[in-house]
Design a protein around this motif. Structure first.
Motif, PDB file in Angstrom:
ATOM      1  N   ILE A 217       0.868  -1.194   0.000  1.00  0.00           N
ATOM      2  CA  ILE A 217       0.000   0.000   0.000  1.00  0.00           C
ATOM      3  C   ILE A 217       0.895   1.231   0.000  1.00  0.00           C
ATOM      4  CG2 ILE A 217      -1.869   1.231   1.147  1.00  0.00           C
ATOM      5  CD1 ILE A 217      -2.562  -1.335   2.644  1.00  0.00           C
ATOM      6  N   MET A 218       0.822   2.001  -1.063  1.00  0.00           N
ATOM      7  CA  MET A 218       1.590   3.233  -1.144  1.00  0.00           C
ATOM      8  C   MET A 218       0.618   4.412  -1.085  1.00  0.00           C
ATOM      9  SD  MET A 218       4.382   4.518  -3.992  1.00  0.00           S
ATOM     10  CE  MET A 218       5.309   2.995  -3.858  1.00  0.00           C
TER      11      MET A 218
ATOM     12  N   GLU B 209       0.443   4.205  10.889  1.00  0.00           N
ATOM     13  CA  GLU B 209       1.871   3.916  10.944  1.00  0.00           C
ATOM     14  C   GLU B 209       2.358   3.753   9.502  1.00  0.00           C
ATOM     15  OE1 GLU B 209       3.594   3.928  13.605  1.00  0.00           O
ATOM     16  OE2 GLU B 209       2.218   3.544  15.278  1.00  0.00           O
ATOM     17  N   VAL B 210       3.441   4.455   9.161  1.00  0.00           N
ATOM     18  CA  VAL B 210       3.914   4.413   7.782  1.00  0.00           C
ATOM     19  C   VAL B 210       5.425   4.228   7.744  1.00  0.00           C
ATOM     20  CG1 VAL B 210       2.047   5.918   6.968  1.00  0.00           C
ATOM     21  CG2 VAL B 210       4.241   6.921   7.649  1.00  0.00           C
ATOM     22  N   ARG B 211       5.901   3.952   6.551  1.00  0.00           N
ATOM     23  CA  ARG B 211       7.333   3.938   6.261  1.00  0.00           C
ATOM     24  C   ARG B 211       7.546   4.902   5.085  1.00  0.00           C
ATOM     25  NH1 ARG B 211      10.682  -1.219   5.269  1.00  0.00           N
ATOM     26  NH2 ARG B 211       8.629  -2.104   5.082  1.00  0.00           N
ATOM     27  N   GLU B 212       8.455   5.869   5.254  1.00  0.00           N
ATOM     28  CA  GLU B 212       8.794   6.747   4.135  1.00  0.00           C
ATOM     29  C   GLU B 212       9.590   5.945   3.135  1.00  0.00           C
ATOM     30  OE1 GLU B 212      11.445  10.710   3.090  1.00  0.00           O
ATOM     31  OE2 GLU B 212      10.721  10.427   5.172  1.00  0.00           O
ATOM     32  N   LEU B 213       9.047   5.813   1.921  1.00  0.00           N
ATOM     33  CA  LEU B 213       9.680   4.968   0.922  1.00  0.00           C
ATOM     34  C   LEU B 213      10.723   5.726   0.105  1.00  0.00           C
ATOM     35  CD1 LEU B 213       6.649   2.922  -0.420  1.00  0.00           C
ATOM     36  CD2 LEU B 213       8.584   2.043   0.879  1.00  0.00           C
ATOM     37  N   ASP B 214      10.349   6.886  -0.381  1.00  0.00           N
ATOM     38  CA  ASP B 214      11.269   7.566  -1.276  1.00  0.00           C
ATOM     39  C   ASP B 214      10.684   8.930  -1.634  1.00  0.00           C
ATOM     40  OD1 ASP B 214      13.484   7.967  -2.827  1.00  0.00           O
ATOM     41  OD2 ASP B 214      13.058   6.377  -4.292  1.00  0.00           O
ATOM     42  N   ARG B 215      11.499   9.734  -2.329  1.00  0.00           N
ATOM     43  CA  ARG B 215      11.003  10.953  -2.974  1.00  0.00           C
ATOM     44  C   ARG B 215      10.973  10.668  -4.464  1.00  0.00           C
ATOM     45  NH1 ARG B 215      10.605  15.696  -0.875  1.00  0.00           N
ATOM     46  NH2 ARG B 215      11.499  16.808  -2.672  1.00  0.00           N
ATOM     47  N   VAL B 216       9.795  10.900  -5.074  1.00  0.00           N
ATOM     48  CA  VAL B 216       9.619  10.517  -6.470  1.00  0.00           C
ATOM     49  C   VAL B 216       9.153  11.731  -7.268  1.00  0.00           C
ATOM     50  CG1 VAL B 216       9.072   8.143  -5.855  1.00  0.00           C
ATOM     51  CG2 VAL B 216       7.228   9.806  -6.139  1.00  0.00           C
ATOM     52  N   ARG B 217       9.434  11.649  -8.561  1.00  0.00           N
ATOM     53  CA  ARG B 217       8.985  12.681  -9.489  1.00  0.00           C
ATOM     54  C   ARG B 217       8.088  11.993 -10.505  1.00  0.00           C
ATOM     55  NH1 ARG B 217      13.575  14.157 -10.995  1.00  0.00           N
ATOM     56  NH2 ARG B 217      13.912  15.897  -9.526  1.00  0.00           N
ATOM     57  N   VAL B 218       6.815  12.459 -10.544  1.00  0.00           N
ATOM     58  CA  VAL B 218       5.840  11.841 -11.431  1.00  0.00           C
ATOM     59  C   VAL B 218       6.102  12.287 -12.862  1.00  0.00           C
ATOM     60  CG1 VAL B 218       3.369  11.593 -11.911  1.00  0.00           C
ATOM     61  CG2 VAL B 218       4.178  11.835  -9.556  1.00  0.00           C
ATOM     62  N   ALA B 219       5.842  11.413 -13.805  1.00  0.00           N
ATOM     63  CA  ALA B 219       6.028  11.742 -15.213  1.00  0.00           C
ATOM     64  C   ALA B 219       5.177  12.957 -15.569  1.00  0.00           C
ATOM     65  CB  ALA B 219       5.638  10.552 -16.095  1.00  0.00           C
ATOM     66  N   GLY B 220       5.823  13.934 -16.230  1.00  0.00           N
ATOM     67  CA  GLY B 220       5.122  15.151 -16.615  1.00  0.00           C
ATOM     68  C   GLY B 220       5.169  16.231 -15.563  1.00  0.00           C
ATOM     69  N   LYS B 221       5.759  15.960 -14.378  1.00  0.00           N
ATOM     70  CA  LYS B 221       5.856  16.935 -13.292  1.00  0.00           C
ATOM     71  C   LYS B 221       7.329  17.172 -12.963  1.00  0.00           C
ATOM     72  CE  LYS B 221       1.363  17.104 -12.609  1.00  0.00           C
ATOM     73  NZ  LYS B 221       0.563  18.322 -12.837  1.00  0.00           N
ATOM     74  N   THR B 222       7.629  18.357 -12.486  1.00  0.00           N
ATOM     75  CA  THR B 222       9.005  18.681 -12.102  1.00  0.00           C
ATOM     76  C   THR B 222       9.196  18.637 -10.596  1.00  0.00           C
ATOM     77  OG1 THR B 222       8.443  21.036 -12.065  1.00  0.00           O
ATOM     78  CG2 THR B 222       9.307  20.142 -14.130  1.00  0.00           C
ATOM     79  N   GLU B 223       8.116  18.783  -9.836  1.00  0.00           N
ATOM     80  CA  GLU B 223       8.226  18.821  -8.385  1.00  0.00           C
ATOM     81  C   GLU B 223       8.224  17.400  -7.819  1.00  0.00           C
ATOM     82  OE1 GLU B 223       5.918  20.696  -4.487  1.00  0.00           O
ATOM     83  OE2 GLU B 223       5.176  21.066  -6.520  1.00  0.00           O
ATOM     84  N   ALA B 224       9.157  17.117  -6.926  1.00  0.00           N
ATOM     85  CA  ALA B 224       9.238  15.801  -6.297  1.00  0.00           C
ATOM     86  C   ALA B 224       8.320  15.746  -5.083  1.00  0.00           C
ATOM     87  CB  ALA B 224      10.669  15.505  -5.878  1.00  0.00           C
ATOM     88  N   VAL B 225       7.742  14.572  -4.847  1.00  0.00           N
ATOM     89  CA  VAL B 225       6.877  14.385  -3.687  1.00  0.00           C
ATOM     90  C   VAL B 225       7.360  13.165  -2.913  1.00  0.00           C
ATOM     91  CG1 VAL B 225       4.873  15.440  -4.793  1.00  0.00           C
ATOM     92  CG2 VAL B 225       5.237  12.966  -5.003  1.00  0.00           C
ATOM     93  N   THR B 226       7.060  13.148  -1.626  1.00  0.00           N
ATOM     94  CA  THR B 226       7.439  12.028  -0.767  1.00  0.00           C
ATOM     95  C   THR B 226       6.302  11.024  -0.736  1.00  0.00           C
ATOM     96  OG1 THR B 226       8.774  13.512   0.585  1.00  0.00           O
ATOM     97  CG2 THR B 226       8.195  11.375   1.535  1.00  0.00           C
ATOM     98  N   VAL B 227       6.617   9.745  -0.920  1.00  0.00           N
ATOM     99  CA  VAL B 227       5.607   8.694  -0.872  1.00  0.00           C
ATOM    100  C   VAL B 227       5.909   7.779   0.325  1.00  0.00           C
ATOM    101  CG1 VAL B 227       5.116   8.757  -3.328  1.00  0.00           C
ATOM    102  CG2 VAL B 227       6.916   7.253  -2.489  1.00  0.00           C
ATOM    103  N   TYR B 228       4.844   7.167   0.830  1.00  0.00           N
ATOM    104  CA  TYR B 228       4.936   6.369   2.046  1.00  0.00           C
ATOM    105  C   TYR B 228       4.268   5.015   1.819  1.00  0.00           C
ATOM    106  CZ  TYR B 228       5.631  11.078   3.947  1.00  0.00           C
ATOM    107  OH  TYR B 228       6.071  12.356   4.184  1.00  0.00           O
ATOM    108  N   GLU B 229       4.736   4.028   2.603  1.00  0.00           N
ATOM    109  CA  GLU B 229       4.068   2.730   2.644  1.00  0.00           C
ATOM    110  C   GLU B 229       3.183   2.698   3.882  1.00  0.00           C
ATOM    111  OE1 GLU B 229       4.948  -2.068   2.702  1.00  0.00           O
ATOM    112  OE2 GLU B 229       6.496  -0.667   3.353  1.00  0.00           O
ATOM    113  N   LEU B 230       1.901   2.443   3.672  1.00  0.00           N
ATOM    114  CA  LEU B 230       0.958   2.333   4.789  1.00  0.00           C
ATOM    115  C   LEU B 230       1.117   0.943   5.392  1.00  0.00           C
ATOM    116  CD1 LEU B 230      -1.439   3.431   6.454  1.00  0.00           C
ATOM    117  CD2 LEU B 230      -2.955   2.538   4.672  1.00  0.00           C
TER     118      LEU B 230
END
Length: 764
Positions: free
Chosen positions: A652-653, A667-688
């Protein structure tokens, strides 16, 4: 809603310009706002009113000597000479006499004596003049010529009047000789004043409507000639009342088609400011270097009275001023405080009904007419007039009132609101008008927006009652298949009906998909009905977990499930519900996987993506088929997160907004900082991982080591990160994200990345 608002606005606009109803209501609303918001001003320090009140009338009529010398009302000019002498001695800045002196006194020496006193005292003294349809027109004034002065040819000994109060007192009158006469050209020069209007518009005309209904010109009635040149200036004091008889505004300058004339306060202020001309340009009145905002169409402006006359200005009875003159003549101390008149403009006028100068103002229907003159003088000295808002502002507020009424009542559909709203709307518009008056001295219409708002409210109520039952049944049929029936009933009961035509709102989207479904389906290519039964079982399991948390099933795309939280029913905790639903779906699928393994069915390992964002939700589709769904970047990211689980070994992300809204409950785990295709700003994603407080200790340790390795990874310390992850893997606890991050570290050790910024690109 837009249609209702537009029709209501047009109807109100037509009523404002085509019927007398609103023209009668608007002044009442304006008066109420004016008295409420501009009626508590402090007493003026620039203007003093000398009142010809009942105390004065009684004091003179009951004192035989005063009555002999000055007569009954209207008093002889000798009285005004004594008042002028006292005001000069008391330090008055200028005097505005709110009355006319257009008839010769029975004793011409009184006129000449008054004129002589004014010349001797050199007190700026301004007298009113009126206009009449029977007055003879004056020739065009020659403003290049000096103002004429009317002087007697001869003088005679000064007569003495005696006054007995405690001792005799001498009244020194002017020379007893025939009043001089002036040519009409000289009178025109004395009464007219230069006025220019640079915006091309005409000045208000001095005219009246004849018995035949046609406009006829009015012309000034000249004052007694003896005062010309002695008095500093003359100005119009005609009543400027609205159609209902209330004095709310003034126009400053007029024309009779031959000459231009100014009102009495403007004439006084022109001299005080050293102005030789009055200029009207657009919405500006100019005297010398001073300007004031006025209405651009006719050069008028409403008056900021600031309160009733007796509260707004210091009031001094005329008899007290006369008594001070008597005391001063005897060498005695005066009674009035020394600063009563010093440096101030004195306005003299009647305040008792016996003077027959009682008018209506926004503050009272029986206010002395001198209140208007005092208000204009005080504003010209230091203040602002009240001007009308531009028609576009009135029309805009009218449309907004109608639109707000339609939107509010057609969306809320709450009976108490339907009852209270019209009253609240009128009060709110009264507040808007009052605040505009108070903050910017601008008059915004109240009646027209109120009519439009009430009209839109009536139309909205009719629409609600005509469509309520049909819409309720449609909502029940449309959503009962996608939501828990009790939630649908609650939504209808609480009138939280969705906007099926679409709206922007923050929701949380849920996407799930079976890993390798194509391979999964190949096992049943000989028995497709079994595939359908298995897939239905799977979808029912996942859907049930989501529906129990209040989700709305959006659609099935093969084996994929799309669900919305926060729409169509508003849910402040939509992110928390979505997280609970995702964990419940994961748990239900784990149990189903065990059952399927026992039956020899393929695995239904499920990945889930959850994301919160503002999306556009409503009915989408064609004329043949449409459904309630959501579109937007937030939905796209939720789908990307579901697919990205494969790259991170997670189940579950969730996106950053979901984490921000639900972090106190999960309770989560920070997985990574990702950049979505077509976007320049990076966002942080988590595992639930679990609900708050339900994460197993062993997994807590694994998550801690993962975060430690992730921090090293972002610093490009791949070897150190790999060492931490290898030590964790050696414990034998299978963890997908740990293995995936370790693979990336080893890969980067073998082939270092270029321009590494610690952000992964999340491709489609």
């Amino acid at each position: 809603m837009l249609g209702v608002a537009l029709v209501a606005t047009l109807v109100a606009w037509a009523c404002e310009h085509g019927t007398p109803f609103l023209k009668q209501v608007e002044p009442v609303a304006y008066d109420r706002a004016l008295s409420t918001y501009l009626g508590e001003r402090k007493e003026s320090s620039r203007v003093v009113v000398v009142a010809i009140d009942q105390l004065t009338l009684d004091g003179i009529s009951e004192n035989e000597q005063l009555r002999i010398n000055f007569g009954n009302w209207p008093y002889t000019r000798t009285l005004w000479a004594r008042i002028a002498q006292e005001l000069k001695a008391a330090g008055a800045k200028a005097v505005l006499f709110d009355a006319v002196m257009d008839e010769r006194a029975s004793d011409e020496s009184a006129d000449l004596g008054f004129a002589q006193v004014l010349r001797e005292t050199d007190l700026p003294f301004y007298v009113g003049m009126v206009t009449s349809g029977t007055a003879t027109p004056l020739p065009r004034a020659d403003f290049q010529a000096p103002v004429p002065v009317a002087l007697p040819d001869t003088a005679s000994p000064t007569p003495e009047d005696t006054f007995a109060e405690d001792a005799a007192e001498e009244f020194k009158d002017g020379p007893a000789t025939a009043t001089p006469t002036l040519t009409r050209a000289a009178l025109a020069r004395a009464l007219a004043f230069p006025v220019s209007r640079t915006d091309g518009k005409a000045l208000p005309a001095l005219e009246y409507v004849s018995s035949q209904g046609t406009p006829q010109p009015r012309h000034p009635v000249p004052p007694t000639h003896a005062l010309v040149g002695a008095v500093n200036g003359f100005g119009l004091v005609d009543t400027e009342a609205d159609e209902d008889g209330v004095m709310r505004r003034t126009r400053f300058a007029y024309t009779d088609g031959i000459n231009t004339y100014v009102t009495l306060p403007v004439r006084l202020m022109a001299d005080l400011l050293g102005a030789k001309e009055v200029t009207l340009s657009g919405g500006t009145l100019r005297l010398g270097e001073r300007t004031w905002q006025v209405n651009p169409d006719d050069g008028s402006a409403a008056l900021d009275y600031g309160g009733p006359l007796h509260k707004r200005y210091p009031m001094v009875s005329l008899i007290k001023v006369l008594n001070d003159w008597i005391h001063r003549s005897h060498g005695e101390a005066v009674k009035l405080p020394a600063d009563t008149f010093r440096g101030k403009v004195v306005v003299i006028g009647g305040t008792t009904p016996g003077i027959n100068d009682i008018k209506a103002t926004p503050f009272s229907s029986t206010e002395p007419g001198v209140a208007k003159q005092a208000a204009v003088v005080d504003t010209l000295l230091s203040g602002e007039f009240i001007t009308r808002a531009h028609w576009s502002v009135d029309l805009g507020i009218t449309f907004l009132a109608a639109l707000l009424s339609a939107v509010l009542l057609m969306t809320a559909r709450w009976t108490p609101l339907e009852v209270v709203w019209p009253l609240g709307l009128v009060f709110g518009l009264h507040l808007v008008t009052g605040l505009a008056l108070k903050t910017s001295h601008t008059h915004v219409l109240t009646a027209m927006p109120s009519l439009a708002g009430i009209g839109a409210s009536v139309a909205a109520l009719a629409f609600n009652h005509l469509t309520a039952n049909r819409e309720t049944e449609f909502i029940r049929q449309a959503f009962s298949r996608f939501m828990e029936p009790k939630l649908v009933a609650q939504m209808i009961r609480s009138r939280q009906l969705p906007r099926l035509d679409g709206e922007n709102k923050e929701i949380t989207a849920f996407f799930s998909d079976i890993r390798g479904f194509s391979t999964f389906s190949e096992h049943f290519k000989e028995d497709p009905r079994q595939l359908v039964r298995i897939l239905n079982t799977y979808l029912t399991t996942v859907s049930g977990a989501l529906l129990r948390e209040g989700g709305c099933l959006d659609k099935y795309i093969g084996d994929a499930v799309v669900c919305l939280f926060g729409a169509p029913m508003d849910q402040e905790d939509h992110a928390i519900r979505a997280c609970r639903g995702a964990l419940a779906a994961k748990a239900a699928v784990e149990a189903l996987r065990v059952d399927f393994r026992q039956k020899g069915f393929p695995d239904v390992y499920t990945r889930i993506g959850v994301n919160s964002a503002v999306n556009f939700v409503g009915n989408f589709g064609s004329d043949q088929l449409f459904s309630y769904t959501a579109i937007g970047d937030g939905m796209n990211l939720a789908a990307r997160l579901e697919g990205a689980n494969k790259a991170y070994g997670s189940v579950i992300m969730i996106g950053p907004r979901t984490y921000a809204l639900a972090k106190e409950h999960i309770e989560v785990r920070e997985l990574d900082r990702v950049r979505v295709a077509g976007k320049t700003e990076a966002v942080t994603v988590y595992e639930l991982l679990a609900l708050k407080g339900q994460l197993a200790p062993e997994l807590q340790r694994t998550v801690a080591h993962y975060h430690e390795a992730l921090a090293l990874f972002r610093q490009a310390r791949f070897a150190d990160a790999a060492a931490v992850l290898e030590a964790e893997a050696a414990r034998g606890l299978e963890d997908g994200p740990t293995g995936k991050l370790m693979e990336r570290c080893r890969e980067y050790l073998e082939t270092p990345p270029e321009n590494f910024d610690g952000v992964a690109n999340l491709e489609k």
